[in-house]
Design a protein around this motif. Structure first.
Motif, mmCIF file in Angstrom:
data_model
loop_
_atom_site.group_PDB
_atom_site.id
_atom_site.type_symbol
_atom_site.label_atom_id
_atom_site.label_comp_id
_atom_site.label_asym_id
_atom_site.label_seq_id
_atom_site.Cartn_x
_atom_site.Cartn_y
_atom_site.Cartn_z
ATOM 1 N N SER A 1 0.814 -1.224 0.000
ATOM 2 C CA SER A 1 0.000 0.000 0.000
ATOM 3 C C SER A 1 0.848 1.274 0.000
ATOM 4 C CB SER A 1 -0.949 0.014 1.197
ATOM 5 O OG SER A 1 -0.270 0.310 2.409
ATOM 6 N N VAL A 2 2.049 1.212 0.605
ATOM 7 C CA VAL A 2 2.861 2.428 0.689
ATOM 8 C C VAL A 2 3.370 2.875 -0.677
ATOM 9 C CG1 VAL A 2 3.549 1.860 3.051
ATOM 10 C CG2 VAL A 2 5.068 1.262 1.159
ATOM 11 N N VAL A 3 3.321 1.976 -1.653
ATOM 12 C CA VAL A 3 3.677 2.344 -3.027
ATOM 13 C C VAL A 3 2.923 3.597 -3.452
ATOM 14 C CG1 VAL A 3 3.264 1.646 -5.439
ATOM 15 C CG2 VAL A 3 4.382 0.064 -3.834
ATOM 16 N N PHE A 4 1.659 3.671 -3.085
ATOM 17 C CA PHE A 4 0.817 4.766 -3.557
ATOM 18 C C PHE A 4 1.122 6.079 -2.834
ATOM 19 C CE2 PHE A 4 -1.232 0.812 -4.623
ATOM 20 C CZ PHE A 4 -1.435 1.006 -5.981
ATOM 21 N N GLU A 5 1.626 5.993 -1.614
ATOM 22 C CA GLU A 5 2.054 7.222 -0.938
ATOM 23 C C GLU A 5 3.400 7.687 -1.475
ATOM 24 O OE1 GLU A 5 1.157 10.407 1.583
ATOM 25 O OE2 GLU A 5 -0.075 8.728 0.930
ATOM 26 N N TYR A 6 4.298 6.751 -1.783
ATOM 27 C CA TYR A 6 5.587 7.128 -2.367
ATOM 28 C C TYR A 6 5.391 7.794 -3.723
ATOM 29 C CZ TYR A 6 7.795 4.108 1.165
ATOM 30 O OH TYR A 6 8.208 3.527 2.344
ATOM 31 N N LEU A 7 4.523 7.226 -4.544
ATOM 32 C CA LEU A 7 4.256 7.826 -5.857
ATOM 33 C C LEU A 7 3.635 9.209 -5.703
ATOM 34 C CD1 LEU A 7 2.865 4.738 -7.814
ATOM 35 C CD2 LEU A 7 5.078 5.851 -8.144
ATOM 36 N N HIS A 8 2.692 9.327 -4.770
ATOM 37 C CA HIS A 8 2.063 10.627 -4.529
ATOM 38 C C HIS A 8 3.091 11.649 -4.056
ATOM 39 C CE1 HIS A 8 -0.799 13.634 -3.403
ATOM 40 N NE2 HIS A 8 -0.594 13.486 -2.104
ATOM 41 N N ALA A 9 3.949 11.259 -3.117
ATOM 42 C CA ALA A 9 4.977 12.177 -2.601
ATOM 43 C C ALA A 9 5.937 12.597 -3.711
ATOM 44 C CB ALA A 9 5.741 11.525 -1.454
ATOM 45 N N ALA A 10 6.289 11.659 -4.581
ATOM 46 C CA ALA A 10 7.176 11.983 -5.704
ATOM 47 C C ALA A 10 6.553 13.047 -6.600
ATOM 48 C CB ALA A 10 7.488 10.722 -6.511
ATOM 49 N N THR A 11 5.251 12.902 -6.872
ATOM 50 C CA THR A 11 4.587 13.897 -7.729
ATOM 51 C C THR A 11 4.530 15.256 -7.039
ATOM 52 O OG1 THR A 11 2.341 13.377 -6.945
ATOM 53 C CG2 THR A 11 3.163 12.128 -8.818
ATOM 54 N N LEU A 12 4.370 15.267 -5.718
ATOM 55 C CA LEU A 12 4.352 16.544 -4.995
ATOM 56 C C LEU A 12 5.706 17.245 -5.099
ATOM 57 C CD1 LEU A 12 2.370 15.699 -1.713
ATOM 58 C CD2 LEU A 12 1.507 16.650 -3.861
ATOM 59 N N LEU A 13 6.777 16.483 -4.947
ATOM 60 C CA LEU A 13 8.119 17.068 -5.062
ATOM 61 C C LEU A 13 8.326 17.664 -6.447
ATOM 62 C CD1 LEU A 13 10.239 14.354 -3.214
ATOM 63 C CD2 LEU A 13 9.786 16.683 -2.416
ATOM 64 N N HIS A 14 7.950 16.909 -7.474
ATOM 65 C CA HIS A 14 8.120 17.395 -8.845
ATOM 66 C C HIS A 14 7.180 18.568 -9.148
ATOM 67 C CE1 HIS A 14 9.960 13.302 -10.286
ATOM 68 N NE2 HIS A 14 10.779 14.003 -9.537
ATOM 69 N N ASP A 15 5.931 18.472 -8.664
ATOM 70 C CA ASP A 15 4.966 19.559 -8.877
ATOM 71 C C ASP A 15 5.475 20.874 -8.306
ATOM 72 O OD1 ASP A 15 3.189 17.945 -10.150
ATOM 73 O OD2 ASP A 15 1.689 17.918 -8.561
#
Length: 324
Positions: free
Chosen positions: A70-84
């Protein structure tokens, strides 16, 4: 289901998700750990991993592997926030300085890449090809969504359909994938997998629409980021699109002038808010979100009657009432 009841119901799941996140993000490079920890543990909702866990438990699956994946989806979300935040030149994120303001753009982009890679590595170790395919397709769509949004900056001719396609790719597909993977890991039927994916997609669309609404009508202290950012950056979101459709003459020309202006003052922002309100842009945007939440709940109808189903329905309702 009110917010307090909902939070109490999901508290044990959130605690286990938090523990898995702490255990799994570590890197050999201390600097990566520092930046990752800054974005991952700054008070996020954990909505995406929670949805995967609830989707799995809906079918009686609560094995430890569910929480790890499940943490895969938080890591992906956090990555997009950093890039955004790099793309948007953001100053605040989750109530404090954006990571890019602390460590610079180059470092933050690279740490975002690490979180993407870590997420994929966890999925590969899990070994379910269907889940890996779902997430890899999702990351492609998310990247396309970000590019489409960038291309639509200051595009006052953007339509509602074009906006919906951007947010489908940018936000909704990740939420849909979390729900889909929860059903997959539980071994649910194809029909049940499709139902949960449909729930997640409509929930994700509603979530982003409410987020765009809050960028005009929220409060900085509650949002954890400055309101008016989308307007300042020239992002043409649904409240503006709907207002421009309805506005005529000088009012429409003034709205266009305000969104295209290089220098956006607080006075200009609140003038735009007033014009959007006059032409029911906020009211009609809210209605779109309500319709999508109803669709999300409808996808749950054929699924088993369990506490998790009630919680998923409650989460859909919470999306409409959230203030950050």
């Amino acid at each position: 289901m009110d917010k307090e009841t909902l939070l109490k119901a999901v508290s044990p799941e959130l605690t286990r998700i938090e523990g898995e996140m702490q255990a799994n993000f570590a890197s050999y490079v201390p600097f990566i750990n520092e930046v990752s920890q800054y974005i991952l543990f700054a008070g996020g909702k954990r909505l995406r991993p929670l949805l995967m866990v609830l989707a799995a438990k809906l079918f009686g699956c609560s094995k430890p592997e569910v929480y790890r994946v499940s943490v895969v989806f938080e890591y992906l979300h956090a990555a997009t926030l950093l890039h955004d935040d790099v793309v948007d030149e953001a100053h605040m994120r989750r109530g404090r300085a954006a990571a890019r303001k602390v460590w610079g753009n180059q470092a933050v982009i690279l740490v975002g890449d690490f979180l993407y890679s870590k997420a994929i590595r966890i999925l590969v170790e899990h070994g379910d090809l269907r889940m890996l395919e779902a997430v890899s397709e999702t990351t492609v769509l998310m990247s396309e969504g970000e590019v489409l949004q960038l291309l639509n900056t200051d595009n006052i001719s953007a339509t509602e359909a074009e906006y919906m396609e951007v947010i489908r790719r940018k936000t909704a597909v990740l939420i849909a994938a979390a729900c889909e993977c929860g059903a997959l890991i539980a071994g649910a039927s194809d029909e049940a997998v499709a139902a949960l994916k449909g729930y997640g997609l409509n929930l994700g669309l509603a979530f982003q629409i409410v987020d765009d609404l809050l960028d005009y009508l929220g409060a900085t202290g509650e949002m954890g980021k400055e309101i008016g950012n989308d307007f300042k950056e020239g992002k043409v979101t649904l409240p503006l699109i709907l207002a421009l459709e309805a506005a005529q003459g000088p009012d429409r020309e003034r709205l266009i002038e305000l969104i295209k202006s290089e220098e956006t003052s607080r006075e200009a922002f609140y003038e735009a808010v007033s014009l959007i309100k006059r032409y029911r842009g906020f009211e009609r945007t809210r209605q779109r979100a309500e319709d999508l939440v109803s669709r999300a709940k409808a996808h749950l109808a054929p699924l088993p009657e369990t506490p998790e189903k009630n919680i998923l329905s409650g989460i859909a309702g919470y999306v409409l009432s959230r203030r950050h």
